[in-house]
Design an enzyme around this catalytic site. Structure first.
Site, PDB file in Angstrom:
ATOM      1  N   ARG A  73       8.039  11.279   9.634  1.00  0.00           N
ATOM      2  CA  ARG A  73       8.294  12.249   8.574  1.00  0.00           C
ATOM      3  C   ARG A  73       9.579  13.031   8.815  1.00  0.00           C
ATOM      4  O   ARG A  73      10.295  13.373   7.860  1.00  0.00           O
ATOM      5  CB  ARG A  73       7.099  13.203   8.490  1.00  0.00           C
ATOM      6  CG  ARG A  73       7.061  14.055   7.245  1.00  0.00           C
ATOM      7  CD  ARG A  73       5.708  14.712   7.085  1.00  0.00           C
ATOM      8  NE  ARG A  73       5.733  15.653   5.978  1.00  0.00           N
ATOM      9  CZ  ARG A  73       5.370  16.925   6.073  1.00  0.00           C
ATOM     10  NH1 ARG A  73       4.945  17.409   7.236  1.00  0.00           N
ATOM     11  NH2 ARG A  73       5.412  17.720   5.021  1.00  0.00           N
ATOM     12  N   HIS A  77      12.428  13.499   5.935  1.00  0.00           N
ATOM     13  CA  HIS A  77      12.833  14.813   5.442  1.00  0.00           C
ATOM     14  C   HIS A  77      14.292  15.112   5.778  1.00  0.00           C
ATOM     15  O   HIS A  77      14.943  15.866   5.058  1.00  0.00           O
ATOM     16  CB  HIS A  77      11.910  15.888   6.014  1.00  0.00           C
ATOM     17  CG  HIS A  77      10.592  15.960   5.306  1.00  0.00           C
ATOM     18  ND1 HIS A  77      10.052  17.144   4.844  1.00  0.00           N
ATOM     19  CD2 HIS A  77       9.704  14.984   4.974  1.00  0.00           C
ATOM     20  CE1 HIS A  77       8.890  16.893   4.254  1.00  0.00           C
ATOM     21  NE2 HIS A  77       8.647  15.596   4.328  1.00  0.00           N
ATOM     22  N   ASN A 105       8.750  22.130   4.482  1.00  0.00           N
ATOM     23  CA  ASN A 105       8.883  21.674   5.870  1.00  0.00           C
ATOM     24  C   ASN A 105       8.053  22.469   6.871  1.00  0.00           C
ATOM     25  O   ASN A 105       8.143  22.244   8.081  1.00  0.00           O
ATOM     26  CB  ASN A 105      10.361  21.725   6.297  1.00  0.00           C
ATOM     27  CG  ASN A 105      11.177  20.604   5.682  1.00  0.00           C
ATOM     28  OD1 ASN A 105      10.643  19.553   5.341  1.00  0.00           O
ATOM     29  ND2 ASN A 105      12.471  20.831   5.537  1.00  0.00           N
ATOM     30  N   HIS A 214       2.717   6.783   3.963  1.00  0.00           N
ATOM     31  CA  HIS A 214       1.500   7.596   3.875  1.00  0.00           C
ATOM     32  C   HIS A 214       0.300   6.900   4.497  1.00  0.00           C
ATOM     33  O   HIS A 214      -0.805   7.450   4.492  1.00  0.00           O
ATOM     34  CB  HIS A 214       1.209   7.955   2.413  1.00  0.00           C
ATOM     35  CG  HIS A 214       2.163   8.947   1.847  1.00  0.00           C
ATOM     36  ND1 HIS A 214       2.231   9.268   0.503  1.00  0.00           N
ATOM     37  CD2 HIS A 214       3.115   9.713   2.448  1.00  0.00           C
ATOM     38  CE1 HIS A 214       3.168  10.172   0.315  1.00  0.00           C
ATOM     39  NE2 HIS A 214       3.733  10.456   1.473  1.00  0.00           N
TER      40      HIS A 214
END
Length: 346
Positions: A73, A77, A105, A214
């Protein structure tokens, strides 16, 4: 969102859908041309760079298997805000609120793993390996270690799901406001998702395959509370969510702002990277509204069912899309810097 009856579009629709995908792919390569990055960039300047990253990531995974999702992740991001320049790692200052402190975040983790990697690399090869490249390599290693066919040696001899391109440099700026604007949201519909990915030069295929990330990790009640209660004036619960699954989630999330209760993205399999996520999406059991949104576009829907049926195809395409994402607005050459510490500019 309409309920889909058939598993795949009629054969006569397959060609138009594939044609729809082609311009998007062409646009990606047209925008960036040939990658500025290369596999094995540190072969001479720091030959042990990737091995050091792998060693630290493997130790972290052995200590806590759930660390794979946060490492993956972090790279996502990072790349969606200012490109893949490690801006997500910078600390806020007195005069600036950095990306890591933006609301989307707040749940980011595994910064300590990145710091441990950087510390070892600085001792071995000072001011050579960028934090941006560390994020890319660590993400690859994390997902590889979570993929059973990889760890069993059935995928690649080097134990990796895909090869990582390197030669990124680190940015000097980081903005919480930009993070709030550019990061995909769990409540995004398909049009919003397509627009977000297109703004990064990524297409429908990238959207469908990268959503497969995911398969790993957990979320918390606030990320999907809107799906469970007061969804619209017409529906109390998101109609794209399986009713039985919704009832289970309501029992788990009794308080809208509950940030303690963990919700597995893939119940019973949240530390294993595989194609189970896509089966759940077809069953209306994707945790996020953005997961189910993939079924509301003909091209992404076709890909969801395709990956559900062929895990091998998913793994292969995932590696390609990770490379595509890893090329977004990178800094190379004399741009940016090589940070000594990932949380601070030099």
């Amino acid at each position: 969102m309409a309920m889909w009856v058939s598993l795949l579009p009629p054969p006569r629709l397959l060609l138009p859908l594939l044609v729809l995908l082609l311009p998007v792919v062409a646009a990606v390569h047209g925008r960036y041309g040939h990658s500025k990055l290369t596999v094995g960039f540190y072969k001479h300047s720091c030959p042990d760079a990737e091995a050091i990253v792998r060693e630290v990531v493997a130790e972290a995974v052995e200590d806590d298997r759930t660390v794979t999702a946060p490492l993956l992740r972090l790279h996502f991001h990072d790349c969606f805000v200012r490109g893949c320049d490690a801006s997500v790692l910078l600390n806020s200052t007195k005069n600036n609120t950095a990306e890591k402190d933006a609301k989307p975040n707040h749940s980011l983790d595994a910064f300590d793993v990145i710091d441990a990697i950087k510390e070892k690399l600085e001792k071995k090869c000072p001011r050579t390996v960028s934090c941006a490249d560390i994020l890319a390599i660590a993400a690859r290693d994390a997902v590889s270690l979570a993929t059973k066919v990889v760890t069993k040696g059935e995928w690649r001899k080097d134990g990796n799901l895909y090869e990582v391109e390197t030669d990124r440099r680190d940015g000097r700026d980081s903005s919480a406001k930009e993070a709030a604007v550019h990061l995909p949201d769990s409540f995004d519909g398909i049009l919003k998702l397509i627009a977000r990915f297109k703004s990064k030069g990524l297409g429908l295929k990238d959207l469908a395959v990268l959503s497969g990330a995911h398969a790993l990790g957990n979320s918390h009640c606030p990320s999907m509370e809107k799906r469970l209660r007061n969804f619209t004036a017409q529906y109390d619960t998101d109609p794209t969510l399986d009713t039985a699954y919704a009832a289970t989630l309501k029992q788990q999330c009794t308080k809208p702002e509950d940030n303690e209760t963990e919700l597995a993205m893939v119940p019973g399999s949240s530390t294993t990277f595989d194609a189970t996520y896509y089966r759940l999406v077809t069953e209306k059991k994707g945790l996020f509204h953005s997961d189910e949104a993939l079924l509301s576009n003909g091209a992404t829907r076709m890909l969801v069912y395709g990956y559900m049926r062929s895990e091998k195809r998913f793994f292969s395409d995932f590696g390609v899309s990770m490379l595509n994402m890893g090329r977004v607005d990178v800094l190379t050459g004399r741009e940016g810097e090589i940070r000594r510490r990932c949380a601070l500019v030099n």
